[in-house]
Design a protein around this motif. Sequence first.
Motif, PDB file in Angstrom:
ATOM      1  N   MET A   1       0.840  -1.166   0.000  1.00 48.18           N
ATOM      2  CA  MET A   1       0.000   0.000   0.000  1.00 48.18           C
ATOM      3  C   MET A   1       0.895   1.242   0.000  1.00 48.18           C
ATOM      4  SD  MET A   1      -2.900   0.975   2.712  1.00 48.18           S
ATOM      5  CE  MET A   1      -4.417   1.395   2.016  1.00 48.18           C
ATOM      6  N   ASN A   2       0.495   2.217  -0.696  1.00 47.11           N
ATOM      7  CA  ASN A   2       1.220   3.455  -0.829  1.00 47.11           C
ATOM      8  C   ASN A   2       1.129   4.245   0.476  1.00 47.11           C
ATOM      9  OD1 ASN A   2       2.108   6.010  -1.485  1.00 47.11           O
ATOM     10  ND2 ASN A   2       1.136   5.990  -3.514  1.00 47.11           N
ATOM     11  N   LEU A   3       2.220   4.845   0.903  1.00 50.24           N
ATOM     12  CA  LEU A   3       2.270   5.589   2.153  1.00 50.24           C
ATOM     13  C   LEU A   3       1.316   6.782   2.124  1.00 50.24           C
ATOM     14  CD1 LEU A   3       3.552   5.903   4.912  1.00 50.24           C
ATOM     15  CD2 LEU A   3       5.368   7.224   3.863  1.00 50.24           C
ATOM     16  N   LYS A   4       1.216   7.483   0.998  1.00 50.43           N
ATOM     17  CA  LYS A   4       0.296   8.614   0.855  1.00 50.43           C
ATOM     18  C   LYS A   4      -1.144   8.151   1.044  1.00 50.43           C
ATOM     19  CE  LYS A   4       2.001  12.189  -2.202  1.00 50.43           C
ATOM     20  NZ  LYS A   4       1.935  12.674  -3.554  1.00 50.43           N
ATOM     21  N   ARG A   5      -1.505   7.065   0.388  1.00 52.77           N
ATOM     22  CA  ARG A   5      -2.849   6.517   0.484  1.00 52.77           C
ATOM     23  C   ARG A   5      -3.157   6.106   1.929  1.00 52.77           C
ATOM     24  NH1 ARG A   5      -4.150   2.666  -4.455  1.00 52.77           N
ATOM     25  NH2 ARG A   5      -4.133   4.495  -5.746  1.00 52.77           N
ATOM     26  N   PHE A   6      -2.196   5.500   2.565  1.00 53.87           N
ATOM     27  CA  PHE A   6      -2.365   5.063   3.950  1.00 53.87           C
ATOM     28  C   PHE A   6      -2.608   6.265   4.863  1.00 53.87           C
ATOM     29  CE2 PHE A   6      -2.140   2.390   7.521  1.00 53.87           C
ATOM     30  CZ  PHE A   6      -1.414   3.052   8.505  1.00 53.87           C
ATOM     31  N   LEU A   7      -1.827   7.352   4.695  1.00 54.08           N
ATOM     32  CA  LEU A   7      -2.018   8.548   5.509  1.00 54.08           C
ATOM     33  C   LEU A   7      -3.374   9.198   5.248  1.00 54.08           C
ATOM     34  CD1 LEU A   7       1.529  10.189   5.408  1.00 54.08           C
ATOM     35  CD2 LEU A   7       0.354   9.225   7.387  1.00 54.08           C
ATOM     36  N   LEU A   8      -3.786   9.305   3.989  1.00 54.62           N
ATOM     37  CA  LEU A   8      -5.091   9.881   3.662  1.00 54.62           C
ATOM     38  C   LEU A   8      -6.224   9.055   4.260  1.00 54.62           C
ATOM     39  CD1 LEU A   8      -4.643  11.042  -0.033  1.00 54.62           C
ATOM     40  CD2 LEU A   8      -5.010  12.473   1.963  1.00 54.62           C
ATOM     41  N   LEU A   9      -6.120   7.742   4.150  1.00 52.03           N
ATOM     42  CA  LEU A   9      -7.127   6.859   4.721  1.00 52.03           C
ATOM     43  C   LEU A   9      -7.171   7.007   6.235  1.00 52.03           C
ATOM     44  CD1 LEU A   9      -9.243   4.714   4.170  1.00 52.03           C
ATOM     45  CD2 LEU A   9      -7.468   2.993   4.325  1.00 52.03           C
ATOM     46  N   SER A  10      -6.010   7.139   6.859  1.00 53.01           N
ATOM     47  CA  SER A  10      -5.944   7.312   8.318  1.00 53.01           C
ATOM     48  C   SER A  10      -6.594   8.628   8.735  1.00 53.01           C
ATOM     49  CB  SER A  10      -4.497   7.311   8.799  1.00 53.01           C
ATOM     50  OG  SER A  10      -3.864   6.117   8.469  1.00 53.01           O
ATOM     51  N   ILE A  11      -6.278   9.695   8.031  1.00 51.53           N
ATOM     52  CA  ILE A  11      -6.844  11.014   8.354  1.00 51.53           C
ATOM     53  C   ILE A  11      -8.353  11.002   8.134  1.00 51.53           C
ATOM     54  CG2 ILE A  11      -6.895  13.438   7.641  1.00 51.53           C
ATOM     55  CD1 ILE A  11      -3.849  13.167   7.099  1.00 51.53           C
ATOM     56  N   PHE A  12      -8.813  10.405   7.050  1.00 52.56           N
ATOM     57  CA  PHE A  12     -10.246  10.318   6.762  1.00 52.56           C
ATOM     58  C   PHE A  12     -10.963   9.539   7.865  1.00 52.56           C
ATOM     59  CE2 PHE A  12     -14.055  10.401   4.390  1.00 52.56           C
ATOM     60  CZ  PHE A  12     -14.624   9.151   4.502  1.00 52.56           C
ATOM     61  N   THR A  13     -10.404   8.406   8.267  1.00 46.94           N
ATOM     62  CA  THR A  13     -11.010   7.586   9.323  1.00 46.94           C
ATOM     63  C   THR A  13     -11.033   8.356  10.639  1.00 46.94           C
ATOM     64  OG1 THR A  13     -10.191   5.604   8.223  1.00 46.94           O
ATOM     65  CG2 THR A  13     -10.867   5.375  10.515  1.00 46.94           C
ATOM     66  N   TYR A  14      -9.939   9.022  10.965  1.00 48.02           N
ATOM     67  CA  TYR A  14      -9.878   9.819  12.181  1.00 48.02           C
ATOM     68  C   TYR A  14     -10.942  10.915  12.145  1.00 48.02           C
ATOM     69  CZ  TYR A  14      -8.198  12.965  15.787  1.00 48.02           C
ATOM     70  OH  TYR A  14      -8.115  13.763  16.885  1.00 48.02           O
ATOM     71  N   GLY A  15     -11.115  11.585  11.012  1.00 48.50           N
ATOM     72  CA  GLY A  15     -12.115  12.653  10.862  1.00 48.50           C
ATOM     73  C   GLY A  15     -13.528  12.132  11.067  1.00 48.50           C
ATOM     74  N   ILE A  16     -13.835  10.976  10.502  1.00 46.53           N
ATOM     75  CA  ILE A  16     -15.168  10.384  10.664  1.00 46.53           C
ATOM     76  C   ILE A  16     -15.405  10.028  12.128  1.00 46.53           C
ATOM     77  CG2 ILE A  16     -16.589   8.372  10.082  1.00 46.53           C
ATOM     78  CD1 ILE A  16     -16.450  10.397   7.856  1.00 46.53           C
ATOM     79  N   CYS A  17     -14.401   9.428  12.773  1.00 48.73           N
ATOM     80  CA  CYS A  17     -14.530   9.061  14.196  1.00 48.73           C
ATOM     81  C   CYS A  17     -14.720  10.301  15.066  1.00 48.73           C
ATOM     82  CB  CYS A  17     -13.320   8.267  14.662  1.00 48.73           C
ATOM     83  SG  CYS A  17     -13.240   6.622  13.940  1.00 48.73           S
ATOM     84  N   ALA A  18     -13.973  11.362  14.765  1.00 49.64           N
ATOM     85  CA  ALA A  18     -14.089  12.594  15.537  1.00 49.64           C
ATOM     86  C   ALA A  18     -15.475  13.209  15.354  1.00 49.64           C
ATOM     87  CB  ALA A  18     -12.998  13.577  15.121  1.00 49.64           C
ATOM     88  N   LEU A  19     -15.968  13.221  14.131  1.00 46.05           N
ATOM     89  CA  LEU A  19     -17.305  13.750  13.851  1.00 46.05           C
ATOM     90  C   LEU A  19     -18.363  12.948  14.589  1.00 46.05           C
ATOM     91  CD1 LEU A  19     -19.034  15.755  12.263  1.00 46.05           C
ATOM     92  CD2 LEU A  19     -19.096  14.078  10.407  1.00 46.05           C
ATOM     93  N   TRP A  20     -18.220  11.645  14.578  1.00 46.85           N
ATOM     94  CA  TRP A  20     -19.164  10.771  15.281  1.00 46.85           C
ATOM     95  C   TRP A  20     -19.125  11.035  16.784  1.00 46.85           C
ATOM     96  CZ3 TRP A  20     -18.438   6.721  18.814  1.00 46.85           C
ATOM     97  CH2 TRP A  20     -19.565   5.952  19.075  1.00 46.85           C
ATOM     98  N   ALA A  21     -17.938  11.240  17.340  1.00 40.20           N
ATOM     99  CA  ALA A  21     -17.798  11.483  18.779  1.00 40.20           C
ATOM    100  C   ALA A  21     -18.391  12.835  19.169  1.00 40.20           C
ATOM    101  CB  ALA A  21     -16.330  11.416  19.182  1.00 40.20           C
ATOM    102  N   ILE A  22     -18.220  13.843  18.329  1.00 41.24           N
ATOM    103  CA  ILE A  22     -18.722  15.181  18.633  1.00 41.24           C
ATOM    104  C   ILE A  22     -20.235  15.242  18.518  1.00 41.24           C
ATOM    105  CG2 ILE A  22     -18.764  17.578  17.817  1.00 41.24           C
ATOM    106  CD1 ILE A  22     -15.791  17.188  17.063  1.00 41.24           C
ATOM    107  N   THR A  23     -20.781  14.699  17.456  1.00 42.41           N
ATOM    108  CA  THR A  23     -22.229  14.812  17.231  1.00 42.41           C
ATOM    109  C   THR A  23     -23.017  13.748  17.955  1.00 42.41           C
ATOM    110  OG1 THR A  23     -22.162  13.459  15.229  1.00 42.41           O
ATOM    111  CG2 THR A  23     -21.921  15.866  14.974  1.00 42.41           C
ATOM    112  N   GLY A  24     -22.394  12.660  18.301  1.00 40.35           N
ATOM    113  CA  GLY A  24     -23.104  11.592  19.002  1.00 40.35           C
ATOM    114  C   GLY A  24     -24.037  10.820  18.100  1.00 40.35           C
TER     115      GLY A  24
END
Length: 196
Positions: A1-24
């Motif tokens: 897996m490409n390192l760039k793709r891995f970082l983007l996927l990680s940031i996207f997943t983190y963003g979704i989790c953060a949004l879910w935690a904030i909005t409930g």
Amino acid sequence: MNLKRFLLLSIFTYGICALWAITGVQGDADPIKTPSVPSTVTLGMLTPQQLEDRAEELTTTTTSTTISTTSTVPFTRLADFHPDTKCQEWFQTAITVGWPNNTETLEKLGRLLWKETRCLNITPLSSDPELTDRFNGSDHGIAQINEIHTKYVEQVFNMPFAEAMSDPTLNLRFAYLLYSDIAEGGGCGWKPWRLC
């Protein structure tokens, strides 16, 4: 897996989790169920035992205590409520005649009394001409009990409707009986005042 793709996927997943935690927001949450409220409120005649029980409740909750030579109503510490809550002066009486001593109920009762009478005991039997002038011809007292409840009121208090509902203590007691009868049947107890 490409390192760039891995970082983007990680940031996207983190963003979704953060949004879910904030909005409930939770996808599997049960929907809020609202109880069904009948379109009409029907009060049946009370049985002799129910009349006796209601009379006993009224006499046991409104007795006064004598200290020295002064007659006073027992004082109960009220639940906390917002200092700007309207009609607070009636809360101690309301608690004495059966209303629940909790913040939500007291604040809503204050809104009810303000909406109906601006905290005034409006009756045709008042000695204050301003209060008799405000009487609308069918709704009596601090909680504005309608004349459609005449038989029920007269059964409970064994006195004429207008006289009973001119007494703020009896008026608040009957308002509580009306509220609790509907609530015990699964409805919204505030329905007679259109606060549901």
